[in-house]
Design a protein around this motif. Structure first.
Motif, short mmCIF file in Angstrom:
data_model
loop_
_atom_site.label_atom_id
_atom_site.label_comp_id
_atom_site.label_asym_id
_atom_site.label_seq_id
_atom_site.Cartn_x
_atom_site.Cartn_y
_atom_site.Cartn_z
N LEU A 64 -57.67 33.50 -3.09
CA LEU A 64 -58.38 32.80 -4.15
C LEU A 64 -59.87 32.65 -3.81
O LEU A 64 -60.74 32.80 -4.68
N MET A 65 -60.15 32.38 -2.55
CA MET A 65 -61.55 32.23 -2.15
C MET A 65 -62.27 33.57 -2.16
O MET A 65 -63.46 33.65 -2.50
N TRP A 77 -69.95 30.70 0.57
CA TRP A 77 -68.99 31.73 0.93
C TRP A 77 -69.59 32.74 1.90
O TRP A 77 -68.98 33.09 2.90
N HIS A 78 -70.79 33.22 1.60
CA HIS A 78 -71.40 34.24 2.45
C HIS A 78 -71.65 33.70 3.86
O HIS A 78 -71.52 34.44 4.84
N LYS A 79 -71.93 32.43 3.95
CA LYS A 79 -72.20 31.83 5.25
C LYS A 79 -70.92 31.52 6.02
O LYS A 79 -70.88 31.61 7.26
N SER A 80 -69.84 31.21 5.32
CA SER A 80 -68.66 30.64 5.97
C SER A 80 -67.43 31.53 6.00
O SER A 80 -66.46 31.21 6.68
N TYR A 81 -67.43 32.67 5.27
CA TYR A 81 -66.18 33.44 5.16
C TYR A 81 -65.63 33.92 6.51
O TYR A 81 -64.40 33.95 6.69
N PRO A 82 -66.47 34.28 7.52
CA PRO A 82 -65.86 34.70 8.79
C PRO A 82 -65.07 33.59 9.45
O PRO A 82 -63.96 33.80 9.96
N ARG A 338 -68.78 44.69 8.08
CA ARG A 338 -68.61 43.39 8.75
C ARG A 338 -67.79 42.45 7.86
O ARG A 338 -66.87 41.77 8.34
N GLU A 339 -68.12 42.43 6.58
CA GLU A 339 -67.39 41.56 5.65
C GLU A 339 -65.93 41.97 5.56
O GLU A 339 -65.03 41.12 5.61
N VAL A 340 -65.68 43.26 5.43
CA VAL A 340 -64.30 43.75 5.36
C VAL A 340 -63.54 43.40 6.63
O VAL A 340 -62.38 42.97 6.59
N ALA A 341 -64.18 43.58 7.78
CA ALA A 341 -63.52 43.32 9.06
C ALA A 341 -63.08 41.86 9.18
O ALA A 341 -61.94 41.58 9.57
N PHE A 342 -63.95 40.93 8.84
CA PHE A 342 -63.61 39.52 8.96
C PHE A 342 -62.55 39.10 7.93
O PHE A 342 -61.60 38.39 8.26
N LEU A 343 -62.72 39.54 6.69
CA LEU A 343 -61.77 39.13 5.66
C LEU A 343 -60.37 39.64 5.94
O LEU A 343 -59.39 38.93 5.72
N PHE A 344 -60.28 40.87 6.47
CA PHE A 344 -58.95 41.43 6.68
C PHE A 344 -58.28 40.86 7.93
O PHE A 344 -57.07 40.99 8.08
N ILE A 345 -59.03 40.25 8.82
CA ILE A 345 -58.39 39.49 9.90
C ILE A 345 -57.52 38.40 9.26
O ILE A 345 -56.36 38.21 9.62
N GLY A 346 -58.12 37.68 8.32
CA GLY A 346 -57.37 36.63 7.64
C GLY A 346 -56.22 37.17 6.82
O GLY A 346 -55.11 36.65 6.84
N ILE A 347 -56.48 38.25 6.07
CA ILE A 347 -55.45 38.81 5.19
C ILE A 347 -54.25 39.29 5.98
O ILE A 347 -53.10 38.99 5.64
N PHE A 348 -54.48 40.05 7.03
CA PHE A 348 -53.36 40.63 7.77
C PHE A 348 -52.46 39.57 8.40
O PHE A 348 -51.25 39.74 8.46
N PHE A 349 -53.05 38.48 8.89
CA PHE A 349 -52.24 37.47 9.57
C PHE A 349 -51.67 36.42 8.63
O PHE A 349 -50.55 35.96 8.82
N THR A 350 -52.42 36.04 7.59
CA THR A 350 -51.89 35.02 6.68
C THR A 350 -50.83 35.59 5.75
O THR A 350 -50.04 34.82 5.17
N MET A 351 -50.78 36.93 5.57
CA MET A 351 -49.77 37.47 4.67
C MET A 351 -48.41 37.64 5.35
O MET A 351 -47.45 38.03 4.68
N MET A 352 -48.30 37.33 6.63
CA MET A 352 -47.01 37.49 7.32
C MET A 352 -45.89 36.68 6.66
O MET A 352 -44.80 37.23 6.41
N PRO A 353 -46.08 35.39 6.34
CA PRO A 353 -44.99 34.66 5.68
C PRO A 353 -44.65 35.23 4.32
O PRO A 353 -43.48 35.28 3.94
N ALA A 354 -45.67 35.66 3.57
CA ALA A 354 -45.42 36.22 2.24
C ALA A 354 -44.55 37.46 2.34
O ALA A 354 -43.62 37.65 1.53
N LEU A 355 -44.83 38.31 3.31
CA LEU A 355 -44.04 39.53 3.48
C LEU A 355 -42.58 39.21 3.76
O LEU A 355 -41.67 39.81 3.19
N GLU A 356 -42.34 38.25 4.64
CA GLU A 356 -40.97 37.90 4.99
C GLU A 356 -40.24 37.24 3.83
O GLU A 356 -39.06 37.52 3.58
#
Length: 494
Positions: A64-65, A77-82, A338-356
């Protein structure tokens, strides 16, 4: 005010993670029972526990963010997303490691993230050192040819690589007649739909390749839908472009171009094509495919590292030895990757419960009723357009495989699924693949290159449509009918 709301939401999530047992008494009882099993020697007892439903909150919050941040609170957002992305990932990992006692899922996600970002970084940096100058008259047919070429090479160097390689020469070619629709159709064709023929083409397909789908599967089964969608989009674009009033003026000689074009195409930084070839070639170095490729073995599976080292070294070498004129001409910056790298750190790990949880639901009678090619196509597509197509692809692939008793984390079963060894699995996989890639163009946030292309266009003064204007003026009247045609041809009868 928005920042305060986001802070409150974040700390609510943190509190729930810190007090997990208070929210799920059934799971608390399971924990005590499994602790007893652990004491008796069953070391895998904890790993069998399922995450609670509320544990998907960090994943939903992050998506959502990502969707609203650049639009409604860009400075914050630009300052805090990482920091936000890393903290949310850390909270979910902590929950898995210390409450569920499950270290397999975080390790698996970490390995896939490294593989994913190494490919994107290699393609992005190497293509940034190639400057293309198209010194031709801006004509509708010329633009159609460039977009068609972009749709092809997107499958060789990825939608990210193709977008970064061609967007600036495309803008420079049309400098006297550039309109927002030029950029929108570029996003439709080059940044999304074009990259559906190979795993290199688009991030969702690469994730499928990492799961075990054969490399050649996409070009064999997606070729006809790809051709239909690309031709229809190019026809739409041509009729838009021939109505460009500036174009008519150029044809009649009423507007003179600054310099008479020579008709030549020039390249600066040709050596970077070698670096691109290294990145693409490294994709095939999979230890699960070739026994001679070394890998890190963990719980019966090999994780590659040679491939990723080669890709990252190619990225470094392509920038270190790049032609300075090409770098400056492309106004190259590391900020997009850089933006893609930081955002996908969050995506890959936070989506673990959703996948299960999706996998668990898919195995239930209610879930099995919904697993059909049509629902997979539209479900994957809608979420890919408004959230992010890479994790959406994995979620729906997990659900579809689980509904027939297959495990997305077992390569042999993924291969069997792609070979149609389960009921309707071939059509299911086609629906998921096409939905994820094609619908990624529906909004700016559907796929990584979309925002990169939009940003570059705005930097040179092109007034791009807003988030909702993009959907209302272009996605609904142009893209949606094409998506419906693909559904009618390939999935409606099933």
């Amino acid at each position: 005010m928005i920042q305060r709301i986001l802070v409150v939401l974040f700390f609510m999530c943190a509190i729930m993670l810190a007090n997990a047992s208070d929210y799920n008494p059934v799971q608390e009882e399971q924990e005590s029972h499994q602790t007893l099993e652990h004491d008796t020697g069953d070391e895998n007892a904890h790993a069998s526990k399922k995450p609670a439903l509320w544990s998907v909150i960090p994943f939903v919050l992050l998506l959502l963010m990502i969707a609203t941040g650049p639009l409604f609170y860009p400075h914050f957002w630009h300052k805090s997303y990482p920091v936000i992305s890393i903290i949310l990932a850390f909270l979910v990992c902590t929950y898995y490691l210390f409450y569920l006692h499950n270290d397999h899922s975080p390790v698996h996600s970490a390995a896939e993230y490294i593989q994913f970002i190494a490919l994107l970084a290699g393609l992005f940096v190497a293509s940034g050192g190639i400057l293309i100058n198209v010194d031709k008259a801006a004509r509708p047919l010329t633009n159609v040819i460039i977009l068609a070429i972009g749709a092809v090479i997107a499958n060789i160097i990825g939608t990210t690589g193709a977008s970064m390689l061609l967007i600036r020469p495309f803008i420079r070619l049309n400098k006297n007649r550039i309109k927002p629709y030029h950029i929108v159709f570029f996003i439709f064709i080059v940044s999304n739909v074009g990259g559906s023929l190979t795993p290199i083409g688009d991030p969702p397909l690469f994730l499928g390749f990492l799961k075990g789908i054969p490399f050649e599967w996409t070009i064999i089964h997606n070729l006809v839908p790809w051709a239909i969608a690309c031709v229809l989009l190019l026809v739409f674009f041509y009729f838009f472009d021939i109505r460009n009033k500036t174009n008519y003026a150029l044809m009649r000689g009423e507007v003179e171009e600054d310099v008479i074009p020579t008709g030549k195409i020039s390249l600066v930084g040709k050596r970077n094509f070698l670096w691109l070839a290294v990145v693409v070639g490294a994709v095939f170095l999979d230890p699960n495919v070739f026994d001679w490729v070394p890998g890190i073995e963990y719980m019966g599976q090999k994780f590659s590292y040679i491939r990723e080292i080669i890709m990252l070294l190619a990225a470094f070498g392509s920038f270190r030895f790049a032609d300075l004129q090409a770098i400056q001409g492309n106004e190259f910056s590391f900020e997009p990757i850089r933006e893609v790298a930081f955002l996908f750190i969050g995506i890959f790990f936070t989506m673990m419960p959703a996948l299960e949880l999706v996998s668990e639901f898919a195995q239930s009678p209610e879930g099995e009723k919904l697993i059909r090619p049509s629902t997979l196509y539209w479900g994957t597509g809608i979420l890919s357009g408004f959230l992010d197509n890479a994790p959406t692809y994995v979620n729906f692939l997990t659900a579809s495989m689980a509904s027939v008793g297959a495990d997305v984390n077992k390569i042999s079963e993924v291969i069997a699924f792609s070979n149609n060894e389960y009921a309707d699995s071939l059509l299911d996989l086609m629906a998921i693949s096409l939905g994820a890639v094609f619908f990624g163009a529906f909004t700016y946030i559907g796929n990584g290159p979309n925002f990169m292309v939009k940003s570059i266009a705005e930097q040179v003064g092109i007034k791009m449509p807003s988030f909702f204007s993009y959907i209302i003026k272009f996605s609904i009247p142009i893209l949606l009918p094409i998506l419906i045609i693909i559904w009618l041809i390939f999935f409606m009868g099933h």
